[in-house]
Design a protein around this motif. Structure first.
Motif, PDB file in Angstrom:
ATOM      1  N   ASP A  98     -13.123 -23.155 -37.830  1.00 53.28           N
ATOM      2  CA  ASP A  98     -12.411 -22.931 -36.564  1.00 53.28           C
ATOM      3  C   ASP A  98     -11.422 -21.776 -36.670  1.00 53.28           C
ATOM      4  OD1 ASP A  98     -13.697 -24.994 -35.265  1.00 53.28           O
ATOM      5  OD2 ASP A  98     -12.126 -26.465 -35.660  1.00 53.28           O
ATOM      6  N   ARG A 142      -8.958 -26.529 -32.542  1.00 57.22           N
ATOM      7  CA  ARG A 142     -10.139 -26.803 -31.720  1.00 57.22           C
ATOM      8  C   ARG A 142      -9.796 -26.738 -30.226  1.00 57.22           C
ATOM      9  NH1 ARG A 142     -14.851 -29.217 -33.008  1.00 57.22           N
ATOM     10  NH2 ARG A 142     -14.562 -27.908 -34.864  1.00 57.22           N
ATOM     11  N   ASP A 159     -11.265 -24.080 -27.422  1.00 55.27           N
ATOM     12  CA  ASP A 159     -11.919 -24.552 -26.199  1.00 55.27           C
ATOM     13  C   ASP A 159     -11.245 -23.942 -24.973  1.00 55.27           C
ATOM     14  OD1 ASP A 159     -13.705 -26.064 -27.636  1.00 55.27           O
ATOM     15  OD2 ASP A 159     -12.613 -27.957 -27.373  1.00 55.27           O
TER      16      ASP A 159
END
Length: 318
Positions: A47, A287, A291
């Motif tokens: 990530d 994360r 997004d």
């Protein structure tokens, strides 16, 4: 064939010649030497674009006496004092244990003279780190205790001393306490810096009113967290023009805790996004940030994160 505008936006970025899989960079001092986060359930190195290791000096340092960390309104003060085992130990004992195949790891160099910085660069040059961040906010003993980061000419001398010692990208971390951060940016770029980290912490303190004493044993410490975000955005705005002129990327940092924060930094001119104090609030924030960035790019028909960088428009007039 799928329309390019409806496909998933590309979050990879090119930073100082390095391809980062995402624009997120974990900042020095916030993840130790990289091993801490491997123990957090749900963590995924893929990530993040890079991890900057804890500040490292030529010789081992014990750091400052406690208290060394203190929470403040919308922020945190820290005065760790560069506790670390020394550059040679980091290269020989710590770096071999890190998953270099999963993400980039960058060193963070600290010294008390240009010569010391140069030697640290030489040691890290023969190691798997892919870049070296230069922390120029340490006391300069030979120059009477001034800070390299507050003296543009001294900052450039540090970069110039390190440049011949390594072929790896050098990323200079600029101090917000500098009266002319754009001039410092210009001089370190001309001295050989391949990137800029903007900004380091602000200087602050806290007081125990019952004891009438400073909370930190060091008296002052570095202020980070959401409280410094407006300052960080302004300093990036001040350095963007000179960085763009020389095609030098900026690692923007200072109080980023959610996707909206990250998007502000991108729009102002951050080619990559540095995460620090926000990780203490939410160790798994990466994360949700990614997004949120993807959703924004898709909503605005942008194919990549890099397409958003530096798109700040002039204020509306009425």
């Amino acid at each position: 064939m799928t329309d390019a505008l409806t496909s998933t936006p590309d979050l990879s970025v090119n930073f100082a010649g390095l391809t980062l899989q995402t624009p997120l960079v974990l900042l020095s001092g916030c993840v130790g030497f990289g091993q801490e986060y491997t123990r957090v359930e749900g963590w995924n190195n893929r990530d993040i674009g890079a991890v900057i290791l804890k500040g490292t000096t030529l010789e081992p340092r014990m750091g400052n006496a406690p208290h060394r960390v203190y929470e403040t309104p919308s922020g945190m003060l820290n005065a760790i004092g560069l506790q670390n085992p020394g550059a040679r130990y980091v290269v020989d004992e710590i770096l071999p244990q890190l998953p270099h195949h999963e993400t980039h790891f960058w060193a963070n160099a600290n010294g008390t003279s240009p010569e010391e910085y140069a030697e640290i660069a030489r040691i890290f040059d023969d190691s798997p780190v892919s870049a070296i961040e230069i922390n120029i906010s340490c006391p300069n003993v030979k120059e009477g205790g001034v800070h390299f980061g507050n003296n543009p000419c001294m900052a450039a001398r540090v970069v110039a001393a390190m440049r011949p010692m390594t072929s790896k990208p050098l990323i200079t971390k600029l101090s917000p306490n500098n009266a002319d951060i754009a001039e410092t940016a210009r001089l370190v770029i001309e001295a050989g810096s391949d990137g800029l980290s903007v900004i380091n912490t602000l200087v602050g303190m806290a007081v125990d009113i019952e004891r009438r004493q400073p909370v930190l044993a060091n008296i002052s410490g570095g202020l980070s967290g959401p409280a410094i975000k407006p300052v960080a955005l302004w300093k990036i705005h001040q350095t963007r023009a000179i960085a763009a002129k020389h095609n030098i990327p900026i690692l923007g940092q200072g109080g980023i805790c959610n996707a909206d924060d990250a998007l502000e930094f991108a729009i102002v001119g951050s080619d990559a996004i540095g995460l620090g104090t926000g990780l203490f609030y939410d160790p798994l924030m990466c994360r949700s940030l990614l997004d949120g960035i993807r959703n924004y790019l898709g909503k605005h028909n942008m194919r990549s994160y890099s397409e958003l960088v530096g798109t700040l428009a002039a204020p509306a007039t009425h």
